[in-house]
Design an enzyme around this catalytic site. Structure first.
Site, PDB file in Angstrom:
ATOM      1  N   CYS B 102       0.693  -1.300  -0.073  1.00 45.14           N
ATOM      2  CA  CYS B 102       0.108   0.197  -0.133  1.00 45.14           C
ATOM      3  C   CYS B 102       0.873   1.249   0.037  1.00 45.14           C
ATOM      4  O   CYS B 102       0.441   2.130  -0.443  1.00 45.14           O
ATOM      5  CB  CYS B 102      -0.920   0.389   1.175  1.00 45.14           C
ATOM      6  SG  CYS B 102      -2.196  -1.456   1.363  1.00 45.14           S
ATOM      7  N   CYS B 136      -2.712  -1.462  10.794  1.00 42.47           N
ATOM      8  CA  CYS B 136      -2.557  -1.662   9.519  1.00 42.47           C
ATOM      9  C   CYS B 136      -2.396  -3.307   9.426  1.00 42.47           C
ATOM     10  O   CYS B 136      -2.918  -3.766   8.303  1.00 42.47           O
ATOM     11  CB  CYS B 136      -1.252  -1.068   8.924  1.00 42.47           C
ATOM     12  SG  CYS B 136      -1.562   0.573   8.141  1.00 42.47           S
ATOM     13  N   CYS B 199       6.092  12.438  37.099  1.00 47.97           N
ATOM     14  CA  CYS B 199       7.229  12.822  35.854  1.00 47.97           C
ATOM     15  C   CYS B 199       7.769  14.147  36.157  1.00 47.97           C
ATOM     16  O   CYS B 199       8.920  14.344  36.102  1.00 47.97           O
ATOM     17  CB  CYS B 199       6.286  12.903  34.679  1.00 47.97           C
ATOM     18  SG  CYS B 199       5.399  11.294  34.219  1.00 47.97           S
ATOM     19  N   CYS B 244      10.023   3.960  34.254  1.00 44.54           N
ATOM     20  CA  CYS B 244       9.928   4.984  34.983  1.00 44.54           C
ATOM     21  C   CYS B 244       8.864   5.009  36.437  1.00 44.54           C
ATOM     22  O   CYS B 244       9.154   5.140  37.561  1.00 44.54           O
ATOM     23  CB  CYS B 244       9.648   6.151  34.187  1.00 44.54           C
ATOM     24  SG  CYS B 244      10.966   7.269  33.790  1.00 44.54           S
TER      25      CYS B 244
END
Lengths: 158, 283
Positions: B102, B136, B199, B244
């Site tokens: 494709c 896909c 974070c 993490c």
């Protein structure tokens, strides 16, 4: 069989509360986040406190703090203040409060609470990334806290 | 007086360490031709964070590690790009298709990495690049999906990212993705685990500082997938997120799950304006 062994090992590692110790949930913090009363009633051992602080799998305090007295271990961190002279700047009760749960004195601080077992978001089973099995142990035992406090009290520059 | 003298001595002793700890001012040019933007003004949505300049993790690594990313013959991550090309051309699944059936050559992927995660209108969801690759595979190839953080996925992500190197990260944060982006932002600031670390505690408040022997970066993901010298393989962003969160002594989230999709979108958006670097090289 493996599970049984692991559970057995966990049971051996988990520290049952020793008579005379103050449990994490029973600690009384003062107005400024200090803890007047010893967590064990036993004097702390500063030498062992130093070992706790530099051992990566115990306290690992030097991951974030520079401490000249522990310079035999390399790579001290820069996250928190240097602990040189901590005994000049703080009373024993303050240091006990900071090590047990620094957020009582400094709300919002990055520093983990080393004598706390409840009130976490998504607590895990140590560093496995998995959910905990049963109650959490504090990061340090009551005597380890007292040992670290004894080490810090002894850090004098004057 | 004594205090001042001690402070002066402390300053002298500490200074080299501090100098080492700053993000450096080197320039990243890949193969002598791709000039990467590795420092730029923070996007408008970061106005309240106190971070005015966003920086690639490349700046926080040693000169030796940095050099590995400046030439594709030295970059170990490019080996996995080659594996990705083989996967690209390989027919798999019931439909008898490969990626190439494709999309022709992988050059057609230019610009794709830069805008993911993004909204997929037909599916009505935010998709990461990894999810799109697997969509896909399952829908157009009728093949088995790759494991979300597995080697084949990392190879394919590395191939696709390599075609956008030097292009600015430009993920949308408004419109249909706004809700997911907000969830990602909330997670970024949530202090998880027994260590109660978010974070932001490390990568917003303390980037540039040493934590033991590690130099804290801004936690940007423009360089993913990343070849880490530490584990000698390509690492995906969700595998890094998982590591993490685990290191906060928390129960982690699942790679490819809704929490990390949201977090990836938010963290990617903090890098809007930095160049795509994948596959990058880090410690």
């Amino acid at each position: 069989m493996k599970i049984t062994l692991t559970t057995l090992a966990a049971a051996l590692v988990a520290t049952p509360l020793i008579a005379g110790e103050v449990a994490p949930a029973s600690v009384t913090f003062g107005e400024y986040g200090e803890i007047e009363q010893s967590l064990t009633g036993q004097p702390g051992d500063p030498e062992n406190g130093g070992l706790v602080m530099k051992n990566k799998s115990i306290g690992n305090c030097i991951a974030c703090h520079q401490v000249s007295a522990l310079s035999d271990q390399p790579f001290h961190g820069e996250i928190g203040p240097s602990l040189d002279g901590a005994g000049d700047r703080w009373e024993e009760a303050d240091l006990r409060g900071i090590v047990a749960n620094a957020k009582q004195m400094f709300p919002g601080t990055i520093m983990p609470a080393y004598y706390k077992t409840e009130g976490f978001t998504r607590p895990g089973n140590a560093y496995t990334g998995k959910a905990p099995e049963g109650d959490l142990d504090p990061l340090l035992t009551a005597q380890q806290i007292e040992d670290v406090v004894a080490f810090l009290v002894a850090q004098k520059e004057e | 007086m004594k205090f001042k003298a001690l402070t002066a001595i402390a300053a002298l002793v500490v200074a080299p360490g501090l100098a080492l700890a700053q993000a450096d001012d080197d320039n990243l040019v890949i193969n002598g031709e791709i000039e990467a933007v590795t420092k730029t003004a923070a996007p408008a949505h970061m106005e309240d964070t106190g971070v005015d300049t966003i920086m690639s993790g490349w700046h926080f690594r040693s000169d030796e590690t940095q050099a590995l990313q400046m030439d594709d013959f030295d970059n170990p991550g490019m080996i996995f790009v080659d594996l990705g090309i083989e996967q690209w051309n390989k027919v798999e699944g019931e439909a008898g298709n490969s990626c190439a059936s494709c999309h022709e050559g992988p050059e057609s992927m230019e610009g794709v990495r830069a805008v993911y995660p993004k909204w997929n209108e037909d599916a009505g969801e935010v998709r990461t690049l990894a999810h799109q690759i697997n969509a896909c595979r399952t829908e157009n190839m009728e093949a088995e999906p790759y494991k979300y953080t597995g080697g084949q996925m990392a190879n394919m992500e590395a191939l696709i990212s390599s075609k956008s190197r030097g292009m600015p990260v430009n993920v949308a944060i408004d419109g249909p993705v706004a809700e997911v982006w907000e969830r990602g932002k909330e997670l970024y600031y949530t202090r998880t685990g027994q260590l109660e670390l978010s974070c932001a505690n490390c990568h917003e408040d303390n980037y540039g500082n040493m934590i033991r022997a590690d130099h804290l970066s801004q936690g940007q993901i423009n360089g993913f997938p990343t070849y880490r010298l530490k584990n000698a393989k390509l690492n995906t962003s969700h595998a890094r997120f998982k590591g993490c969160v685990r290191d906060t002594r928390a129960e982690t989230f699942t790679p490819g799950g809704p929490e990390f999709i949201a977090l990836e979108l938010y963290v990617a958006s903090r890098g809007n304006g930095l160049s795509v670097e994948g596959p990058s090289v880090r410690n």
